[in-house]
Design a protein around this motif. Structure first.
Motif, PDB file in Angstrom:
ATOM      1  N   LEU A  47       0.926  -1.141   0.060  1.00 28.51           N
ATOM      2  CA  LEU A  47      -0.069  -0.029   0.077  1.00 28.51           C
ATOM      3  C   LEU A  47       0.882   1.238   0.078  1.00 28.51           C
ATOM      4  O   LEU A  47       1.531   1.344   0.938  1.00 28.51           O
ATOM      5  N   ALA A  48       0.561   2.220  -0.958  1.00 27.55           N
ATOM      6  CA  ALA A  48       1.148   3.560  -1.043  1.00 27.55           C
ATOM      7  C   ALA A  48       0.336   4.580  -0.950  1.00 27.55           C
ATOM      8  O   ALA A  48      -0.712   4.414  -1.437  1.00 27.55           O
ATOM      9  N   ALA A  49       0.438   5.388   0.025  1.00 23.86           N
ATOM     10  CA  ALA A  49      -0.501   6.633   0.081  1.00 23.86           C
ATOM     11  C   ALA A  49       0.343   7.967  -0.165  1.00 23.86           C
ATOM     12  O   ALA A  49       1.554   7.959   0.315  1.00 23.86           O
ATOM     13  N   THR A  50      -0.341   8.964  -0.636  1.00 24.75           N
ATOM     14  CA  THR A  50       0.441  10.261  -0.735  1.00 24.75           C
ATOM     15  C   THR A  50      -0.069  11.421   0.181  1.00 24.75           C
ATOM     16  O   THR A  50      -1.396  11.453   0.553  1.00 24.75           O
ATOM     17  N   ALA A  51       0.798  11.893   0.805  1.00 26.02           N
ATOM     18  CA  ALA A  51       0.548  12.929   1.669  1.00 26.02           C
ATOM     19  C   ALA A  51       0.612  14.358   1.117  1.00 26.02           C
ATOM     20  O   ALA A  51       2.067  14.660   0.702  1.00 26.02           O
ATOM     21  N   ALA A  52      -0.090  15.078   1.165  1.00 28.31           N
ATOM     22  CA  ALA A  52       0.199  16.458   0.291  1.00 28.31           C
ATOM     23  C   ALA A  52      -0.613  17.400   0.929  1.00 28.31           C
ATOM     24  O   ALA A  52      -0.859  17.653   2.043  1.00 28.31           O
ATOM     25  N   SER A  53      -1.149  18.370   0.117  1.00 33.82           N
ATOM     26  CA  SER A  53      -2.322  19.709   0.742  1.00 33.82           C
ATOM     27  C   SER A  53      -3.737  18.994   0.486  1.00 33.82           C
ATOM     28  O   SER A  53      -4.120  18.900  -0.315  1.00 33.82           O
ATOM     29  N   GLY A  54      -4.324  18.872   1.748  1.00 30.68           N
ATOM     30  CA  GLY A  54      -5.895  18.557   1.571  1.00 30.68           C
ATOM     31  C   GLY A  54      -6.367  19.276   2.637  1.00 30.68           C
ATOM     32  O   GLY A  54      -5.993  20.052   3.464  1.00 30.68           O
ATOM     33  N   VAL A  55      -7.976  19.261   2.544  1.00 32.13           N
ATOM     34  CA  VAL A  55      -8.519  20.103   3.438  1.00 32.13           C
ATOM     35  C   VAL A  55      -8.447  19.472   4.948  1.00 32.13           C
ATOM     36  O   VAL A  55      -8.299  20.372   5.756  1.00 32.13           O
ATOM     37  N   ASP A  56      -8.151  18.119   5.110  1.00 33.06           N
ATOM     38  CA  ASP A  56      -7.993  17.594   6.499  1.00 33.06           C
ATOM     39  C   ASP A  56      -6.623  17.665   6.963  1.00 33.06           C
ATOM     40  O   ASP A  56      -6.494  17.488   7.889  1.00 33.06           O
ATOM     41  N   SER A  57      -5.693  17.618   5.807  1.00 36.49           N
ATOM     42  CA  SER A  57      -4.373  17.741   6.383  1.00 36.49           C
ATOM     43  C   SER A  57      -3.360  18.566   5.321  1.00 36.49           C
ATOM     44  O   SER A  57      -2.609  18.048   4.584  1.00 36.49           O
ATOM     45  N   PRO A  58      -3.530  19.875   5.447  1.00 38.92           N
ATOM     46  CA  PRO A  58      -2.876  20.902   4.570  1.00 38.92           C
ATOM     47  C   PRO A  58      -1.278  20.845   4.582  1.00 38.92           C
ATOM     48  O   PRO A  58      -0.992  20.925   5.993  1.00 38.92           O
ATOM     49  N   GLY A  59      -0.548  20.921   3.917  1.00 42.67           N
ATOM     50  CA  GLY A  59       0.601  21.021   3.924  1.00 42.67           C
ATOM     51  C   GLY A  59       1.778  19.760   4.082  1.00 42.67           C
ATOM     52  O   GLY A  59       1.086  18.747   4.496  1.00 42.67           O
ATOM     53  N   LEU A  60       3.002  20.072   4.274  1.00 41.12           N
ATOM     54  CA  LEU A  60       4.000  18.951   4.758  1.00 41.12           C
ATOM     55  C   LEU A  60       4.525  19.128   6.076  1.00 41.12           C
ATOM     56  O   LEU A  60       5.643  18.620   6.286  1.00 41.12           O
ATOM     57  N   GLY A  61       3.780  19.970   7.044  1.00 42.85           N
ATOM     58  CA  GLY A  61       4.442  19.958   8.177  1.00 42.85           C
ATOM     59  C   GLY A  61       4.441  18.720   9.109  1.00 42.85           C
ATOM     60  O   GLY A  61       3.532  17.891   8.641  1.00 42.85           O
ATOM     61  N   HIS A  62       4.831  18.689  10.252  1.00 43.35           N
ATOM     62  CA  HIS A  62       4.752  17.559  11.165  1.00 43.35           C
ATOM     63  C   HIS A  62       3.310  17.315  11.474  1.00 43.35           C
ATOM     64  O   HIS A  62       2.872  16.045  11.186  1.00 43.35           O
ATOM     65  N   ALA A  63       2.480  18.162  11.853  1.00 41.92           N
ATOM     66  CA  ALA A  63       1.086  17.808  12.265  1.00 41.92           C
ATOM     67  C   ALA A  63       0.430  17.438  10.943  1.00 41.92           C
ATOM     68  O   ALA A  63      -0.384  16.342  11.184  1.00 41.92           O
ATOM     69  N   ALA A  64       0.460  17.923  10.055  1.00 45.11           N
ATOM     70  CA  ALA A  64      -0.189  17.648   8.745  1.00 45.11           C
ATOM     71  C   ALA A  64       0.021  16.297   8.200  1.00 45.11           C
ATOM     72  O   ALA A  64      -0.950  15.469   7.886  1.00 45.11           O
ATOM     73  N   ILE A  65       1.242  16.021   8.161  1.00 43.58           N
ATOM     74  CA  ILE A  65       1.663  14.601   7.997  1.00 43.58           C
ATOM     75  C   ILE A  65       1.161  13.437   8.819  1.00 43.58           C
ATOM     76  O   ILE A  65       0.488  12.416   8.285  1.00 43.58           O
ATOM     77  N   ALA A  66       1.275  13.916   9.850  1.00 45.03           N
ATOM     78  CA  ALA A  66       0.802  12.697  11.037  1.00 45.03           C
ATOM     79  C   ALA A  66      -0.744  12.609  11.109  1.00 45.03           C
ATOM     80  O   ALA A  66      -1.049  11.494  10.962  1.00 45.03           O
ATOM     81  N   ARG A  67      -1.464  13.706  10.578  1.00 43.59           N
ATOM     82  CA  ARG A  67      -2.723  13.804  10.530  1.00 43.59           C
ATOM     83  C   ARG A  67      -3.224  12.778   9.276  1.00 43.59           C
ATOM     84  O   ARG A  67      -3.926  12.088   9.406  1.00 43.59           O
ATOM     85  N   ALA A  68      -2.532  13.351   8.138  1.00 41.86           N
ATOM     86  CA  ALA A  68      -3.114  12.622   6.923  1.00 41.86           C
ATOM     87  C   ALA A  68      -2.721  10.921   6.853  1.00 41.86           C
ATOM     88  O   ALA A  68      -3.527  10.345   6.667  1.00 41.86           O
ATOM     89  N   VAL A  69      -1.490  10.674   7.560  1.00 42.97           N
ATOM     90  CA  VAL A  69      -1.327   9.164   7.893  1.00 42.97           C
ATOM     91  C   VAL A  69      -2.444   8.542   8.681  1.00 42.97           C
ATOM     92  O   VAL A  69      -2.986   7.422   8.332  1.00 42.97           O
ATOM     93  N   ASP A  70      -2.741   9.122   9.760  1.00 41.88           N
ATOM     94  CA  ASP A  70      -3.576   8.671  10.775  1.00 41.88           C
ATOM     95  C   ASP A  70      -5.199   8.360   9.916  1.00 41.88           C
ATOM     96  O   ASP A  70      -5.820   7.412   9.975  1.00 41.88           O
ATOM     97  N   LEU A  71      -5.497   9.627   8.949  1.00 40.25           N
ATOM     98  CA  LEU A  71      -6.520   9.405   8.453  1.00 40.25           C
ATOM     99  C   LEU A  71      -6.699   8.090   7.389  1.00 40.25           C
ATOM    100  O   LEU A  71      -7.443   7.589   7.166  1.00 40.25           O
ATOM    101  N   SER A  72      -5.614   7.949   6.780  1.00 43.04           N
ATOM    102  CA  SER A  72      -5.377   6.975   5.709  1.00 43.04           C
ATOM    103  C   SER A  72      -5.515   5.493   6.284  1.00 43.04           C
ATOM    104  O   SER A  72      -5.983   4.661   5.967  1.00 43.04           O
ATOM    105  N   LEU A  73      -4.667   5.487   7.530  1.00 42.17           N
ATOM    106  CA  LEU A  73      -4.768   4.155   8.179  1.00 42.17           C
ATOM    107  C   LEU A  73      -6.291   4.063   8.690  1.00 42.17           C
ATOM    108  O   LEU A  73      -6.637   2.729   8.569  1.00 42.17           O
ATOM    109  N   GLY A  74      -7.117   4.800   9.080  1.00 42.81           N
ATOM    110  CA  GLY A  74      -8.305   4.570   9.481  1.00 42.81           C
ATOM    111  C   GLY A  74      -9.051   3.931   8.197  1.00 42.81           C
ATOM    112  O   GLY A  74     -10.002   3.124   8.471  1.00 42.81           O
ATOM    113  N   ARG A  75      -9.013   4.917   7.091  1.00 42.95           N
ATOM    114  CA  ARG A  75      -9.619   4.412   6.089  1.00 42.95           C
ATOM    115  C   ARG A  75      -9.622   3.282   5.402  1.00 42.95           C
ATOM    116  O   ARG A  75     -10.422   2.450   4.964  1.00 42.95           O
TER     117      ARG A  75
END
Length: 307
Positions: free
Chosen positions: A101-129
């Motif tokens: 499985l490969a997921a892309t973290a970028a700029s989104g409504v739920d996780s904008p940008g590539l800062g620490h918090a944004a990446i962590a949130r993007a990954v957690d959202l992906s893992l849940g879904r």
């Protein structure tokens, strides 16, 4: 939902060399310096976001897996429907441990940008879904000027240490950015990137071939071309390309799309193109490219047409 992690020691299936055709894609290719072994073509779940209903998506995924496919990409920055569909399919088939499985973290409504918090949130959202507790490959989206690259790479390192991500790669990074990533990773003592996803195909070669391709080769990154399933026809050069594709496709009794992907698989460093599909028939065309043996003359003809 917890999923069993694969263990090391899996056997690498090499890419054979033929004097007539160059590399012949086999059933698995290694992604850069990682332990990931992927089918030579991957599925991009982006098409499941809005254009494909769930039943069709399951048919597509079932067909791909039945034909040996094991590489699925999603986008953590989108609304999430595609990841939810893939997650339900993985759970219903018990397929997580056999899929990369490969997921892309970028700029989104739920996780904008590539800062620490944004990446962590993007990954957690992906893992849940996706109904899993780890990603095999996290692909970092294009440059976020508001965030120091050191912060991004440290955030990824934290996710690797936490067991949420196995490896990381880059999406649409230019040559300078890739060099910067390698230097910073060495300075920080974190694992370097292992893959680069680029817009690359017969219709758009020149943005990749040159400095980007050279840096990728020097760093030993796995190239994951991100390509549309069909070749656009809006320019004269692309029309020449289509004519060459049609002719060579008729010689092999396959579709032009199959030949386009077979050409990509013959390029140096290419690991696995990732394509968004919307029908089972497109999956069949995609997978067929892994068995097409292009001659040197055919490759040269496609090179000339797409210059």
């Amino acid at each position: 939902m917890s999923a069993e992690r694969p263990t090391g020691g899996s056997r690498l299936v090499a890419v054979e060399q033929s004097p007539a055709t160059g590399p012949i894609p086999l059933r698995r290719r290694r992604v850069g310096g990682s332990e990931l072994r992927v089918f030579p073509v991957g599925l991009n779940g982006f098409g499941f976001e809005s254009t494909v209903d769930t039943d069709v998506a399951f048919d597509i995924l079932d067909t791909y897996r039945a034909l040996g496919g094991n590489f699925i990409g999603t986008d953590a920055s989108k609304e999430g429907r595609s990841e939810a569909v893939v997650g339900r399919w993985l759970r219903s088939r018990g397929a997580r441990s056999s899929v990369i499985l490969a997921a892309t973290a970028a700029s989104g409504v739920d996780s904008p940008g590539l800062g620490h918090a944004a990446i962590a949130r993007a990954v957690d959202l992906s893992l849940g879904r996706l109904q899993t507790d780890y990603l095999d490959l996290l692909l970092l989206g294009p440059h976020d000027a508001a965030v120091p690259f050191e912060e991004t790479l440290l955030a990824v390192d934290g996710l690797v240490r936490a067991g949420k991500v196995r490896y990381a790669g880059a999406v649409a990074h230019d040559a300078n950015r890739l060099v910067e990533a390698r230097v910073i990773a060495a300075m920080l003592g974190v694992a370097p990137l292992v893959a680069a996803q680029c817009d690359y195909g017969l219709a758009n070669r020149h943005g990749f071939e040159g400095s980007v391709a050279s840096v990728i080769a020097d760093q030993g990154l796995g190239v994951l071309p991100r390509v549309p399933f069909s070749v656009p026809t809006s320019a004269r050069r692309r029309r020449r390309t289509l004519a060459a594709l049609d002719r060579i496709a008729s010689e092999h009794h396959v579709s032009p799309a199959t030949i386009a992907f077979a050409w990509l698989l013959s390029r140096p460093g290419v690991c696995a193109p990732i394509a968004a599909v919307s029908t089972v028939e497109q999956v069949l065309d995609l997978v067929a490219s892994t068995t097409v043996q292009l001659t040197r003359h055919q490759v040269a003809a496609l090179d000339r047409a797409s210059e």
